[in-house]
Every structure is written in structure tokens, then in C-alpha cells.
Scaffold this motif. Structure first.
Motif, PDB file in Angstrom:
ATOM      1  N   VAL A  97      37.518  33.281  33.208  1.00 47.15           N
ATOM      2  CA  VAL A  97      36.903  32.763  34.431  1.00 47.15           C
ATOM      3  C   VAL A  97      37.910  32.107  35.366  1.00 47.15           C
ATOM      4  O   VAL A  97      37.562  31.704  36.470  1.00 47.15           O
ATOM      5  CB  VAL A  97      35.747  31.784  34.115  1.00 47.15           C
ATOM      6  N   CYS A  98      39.181  31.979  34.929  1.00 48.72           N
ATOM      7  CA  CYS A  98      40.230  31.444  35.798  1.00 48.72           C
ATOM      8  C   CYS A  98      40.727  32.551  36.718  1.00 48.72           C
ATOM      9  O   CYS A  98      40.963  33.687  36.290  1.00 48.72           O
ATOM     10  CB  CYS A  98      41.384  30.906  34.950  1.00 48.72           C
ATOM     11  N   LYS A  99      40.912  32.237  37.990  1.00 51.47           N
ATOM     12  CA  LYS A  99      41.428  33.216  38.943  1.00 51.47           C
ATOM     13  C   LYS A  99      42.894  33.550  38.654  1.00 51.47           C
ATOM     14  O   LYS A  99      43.648  32.696  38.165  1.00 51.47           O
ATOM     15  CB  LYS A  99      41.338  32.669  40.372  1.00 51.47           C
ATOM     16  N   VAL A 100      43.284  34.749  38.951  1.00 57.40           N
ATOM     17  CA  VAL A 100      44.703  35.081  38.953  1.00 57.40           C
ATOM     18  C   VAL A 100      45.393  34.200  39.997  1.00 57.40           C
ATOM     19  O   VAL A 100      44.938  34.099  41.136  1.00 57.40           O
ATOM     20  CB  VAL A 100      44.916  36.574  39.264  1.00 57.40           C
ATOM     21  N   GLY A 101      46.436  33.521  39.592  1.00 61.01           N
ATOM     22  CA  GLY A 101      47.096  32.543  40.455  1.00 61.01           C
ATOM     23  C   GLY A 101      46.600  31.133  40.236  1.00 61.01           C
ATOM     24  O   GLY A 101      47.190  30.175  40.742  1.00 61.01           O
ATOM     25  N   GLY A 102      45.512  30.980  39.480  1.00 62.30           N
ATOM     26  CA  GLY A 102      44.991  29.663  39.145  1.00 62.30           C
ATOM     27  C   GLY A 102      45.627  29.109  37.875  1.00 62.30           C
ATOM     28  O   GLY A 102      46.436  29.774  37.221  1.00 62.30           O
TER      29      GLY A 102
END
Length: 340
Positions: free
Chosen positions: A193-198
Motif C-alpha cells: 500500500v506504500c506508493k513507489v517513491g514513498g
């Protein structure tokens, strides 16, 4: 936050086998969108508890949370928050100040408890939107900042959010909430659920002491074995967190930092404060200890260990682990960077 200096690095190399998943089903058939004001969140269910010896515990089959869930424990968690904020001189280590100051960044606090961290950081960074989740609704339901929401979630049934939803995910103080298999599943869900780049970040304390005496060493070893064999809980969890993050193949660099914390009078006011908090936390595990060994006088063991640690100038360490998510690469090998 100033730029930290790197001390050393090491590389994790693991096989690419699929992680095992607890045999649970998703309770939340619905996928939620953070801060969707057109679709209100369901009210929490407080009928999931039972009482034993005047302490309240969650009554769910597939969770392994060993602490009580009541006002006394909520007070301890809040004291823990302020103590470790002082130790680190901040509320997080990931380089996310710019992200938190950006309009509409989405933040997730896993196992938020009474939500002290969520409320404090959300008040400081009012442009971001914060979501706290926990299986036990001890968080404030009605009085909270405009940029905060809470949802009752059993993460072991999966997170009810789409892939790549959150810009930053924070998780701490969960060593006695998850089995080793749970940790693997939870970290995979957090990564999903973490964004790419997060960024993802964890803060945990291993049950390990320096300058411990013979009695403390024996008691700690017994404690670790009892919890490992009877509760499936690993008491040295920080290396496993780094391992499971690496195995997702989304994090080329994993950062690790630690702080030493004195126990007892030898550490001055800090050590005396930590002695008080440590005893409090250890004695709140009394029911779990009784489940393992009904004949143990746990309070006396805790008192004797802390006394010995204080006399020996004993201390332990608190760990933070954080990493930035990249696109999946099946051959990725994570490099762990030790930060000062």
C-alpha cells in the motif's frame, strides 16, 4: 533534520520465494480511500474484548497481541512516545519533511493505539492527511484534528486499501503483537500500500541488554525461549524487519539507526525514567507470562533484573529502520546503511 553520516553498509541476499501468508480471510470486503468524505468510515466495534484480573484484552482468534488494551496500557504507550521522542529528538527518521509539508500527502500509522504519534505529527504537518489503524479502538473517535481519521482494522486480515495508496507508513512498538510469520505478512502488506517513491519506517526495541548480570541473562534467555516456543514471538526482531523489507524486492537501500538507553540510576534522570517505564511495560506482560508458566513470580523477576541492570550500568537499544520504495526488481539486493 540534519543530514546523517553513514557508518557502514552491508548487503542482504535472499532467495526470491514467495512469502508465507497467515490463513486468514479479509474482514473488510470493501477497499477504503483515505479521507473520502463522501463515504464515511464505519464506527468502531468495542465488543471485541474480554476481562481477566481487571485487565482488558482483545478477544480475536487470529491475533497474538500480548499486552492488555486498557487505560493503564494506553498511559504507558503515551509515556513511551514522549520518552523515545526525547531519545531521538524527533518523531521519525525518514527524510520526509518536504513530503509532510506537501498538500495532500497520505500518511498511515499502523497499530496507532491511543494515537499520540498520529495526533502530534498531524498537528505539526496540517497539509498532510493522516490515517491511524488499530484492532482496538483506543484512539479518539470524536475529538481530533481535521486531517486525521481512524479505522478499526485487523492488519492480519490484510489492509483494506489499494496498492500504492500512502506516501509514508509508520509502524512501532509491535514486537509483542506479531508472530514471525505475521511480521512477514504485515511488511508485505505495508509495502503493497506504500506508493513507489514513498517511505516505510519501523521503530522497535529488541529484548537484549548490554552489561547484564548473570540473573538477568538467565531470565532474558528463559523469556525469549518461552515466547518463541509458546507464543511464536521473536524477541530479537530488528534484523528480521530488515530481512523482510529486503525480501519484497522494492527497497534497494534500507537505513538503520539505533540509540542506547540507560536503565537505572546510573543513567541519571533519563535512566531513572526508563527504569520506571521498563518495569511498567514488563509487568503488563504478566498474563502472557502466566500463560507460558503459571508458577513464575514475574513481578519479582522484573524487579531483580532491573536492579541488576542498574547496578551494572546496563542499557538496551532502540532501533529505527526506514526505506524508500522503488519499482519491483526480482533480482534486487538490498544494501543496509547504518546511520549515526
Amino acid at each position: 533534520m540534519g543530514k546523517q553520516q553513514s557508518k557502514s553498509s552491508r548487503t542482504y541476499k535472499y532467495n526470491n520465494s514467495a512469502p508465507s501468508t497467515p490463513s486468514t480471510t479479509i474482514e473488510h470486503q470493501k477497499i477504503y480511500k483515505p479521507h473520502d468524505y463522501y463515504d464515511p468510515l464505519p464506527p468502531p466495534n468495542s465488543k471485541i474484548f474480554y476481562f481477566k484480573e481487571n485487565r482488558r484484552y482483545p478477544n480475536l482468534n487470529n491475533i497474538n497481541y500480548l499486552y492488555p488494551v486498557d487505560d493503564n496500557e494506553s498511559d504507558r504507550i503515551q509515556d513511551h512516545h514522549y520518552f523515545y521522542r526525547y531519545i531521538w529528538d524527533n518523531n521519525f527518521s525518514a527524510p520526509i519533511n518536504d513530503l509532510l509539508n506537501s498538500h495532500g500527502s497520505k500518511i498511515l500509522d499502523i497499530g496507532c493505539g491511543p494515537a499520540t504519534w498520529t495526533l502530534e505529527v498531524a498537528t505539526e504537518y496540517q497539509r498532510s492527511k493522516f490515517t491511524g489503524i488499530d484492532i482496538a479502538p483506543t484512539y479518539p473517535i470524536h475529538t481530533k484534528p481535521h486531517n486525521v481519521e481512524f479505522l478499526q482494522v485487523n492488519i492480519l486480515n490484510g489492509l483494506p486499501y489499494a496498492d500504492n495508496t500512502f506516501d509514508y507508513i509508520f509502524c512501532r512498538f509491535m514486537i509483542f503483537a506479531f508472530t514471525l510469520k505475521d511480521w512477514e505478512f504485515v511488511i508485505n502488506e505495508i509495502c503493497r500500500v506504500c506508493k513507489v517513491g514513498g517511505y516505510v519506517e519501523f521503530m522497535e526495541k529488541d529484548i537484549l541488554f548490554w552489561n547484564e548480570g548473570n540473573f538477568t541473562k538467565k531470565a532474558r534467555s528463559w523469556f525469549a525461549e518461552e515466547f518463541r516456543t509458546k507464543k511464536n514471538v521473536e524477541t530479537i526482531i530488528s534484523p528480521k524487519i530488515q530481512q523482510f523489507i529486503s525480501e519484497t524486492k522494492h527497497f534497494p537501500e534500507i537505513y538503520h539507526a539505533e540509540r542506547c538507553v540507560p536503565i537505572g540510576e546510573w543513567g541519571g534522570s533519563l535512566g531513572k525514567c526508563y527504569e520506571f517505564i521498563y518495569k511498567w511495560g514488563a509487568k503488563n506482560l504478566k498474563k502472557a507470562i502466566k500463560d507460558c508458566n503459571k508458577e513464575t513470580d514475574w513481578d519479582s523477576i522484573v524487579d531483580k533484573c532491573v536492579k541488576e541492570l542498574s547496578e551494572n550500568n546496563g542499557y538496551d537499544k532502540i532501533h529505527r529502520i526506514w526505506a524508500r520504495k522503488e519499482e519491483f526488481q526480482p533480482d534486487m539486493e538490498s544494501r543496509v546503511i547504518e546511520e549515526i
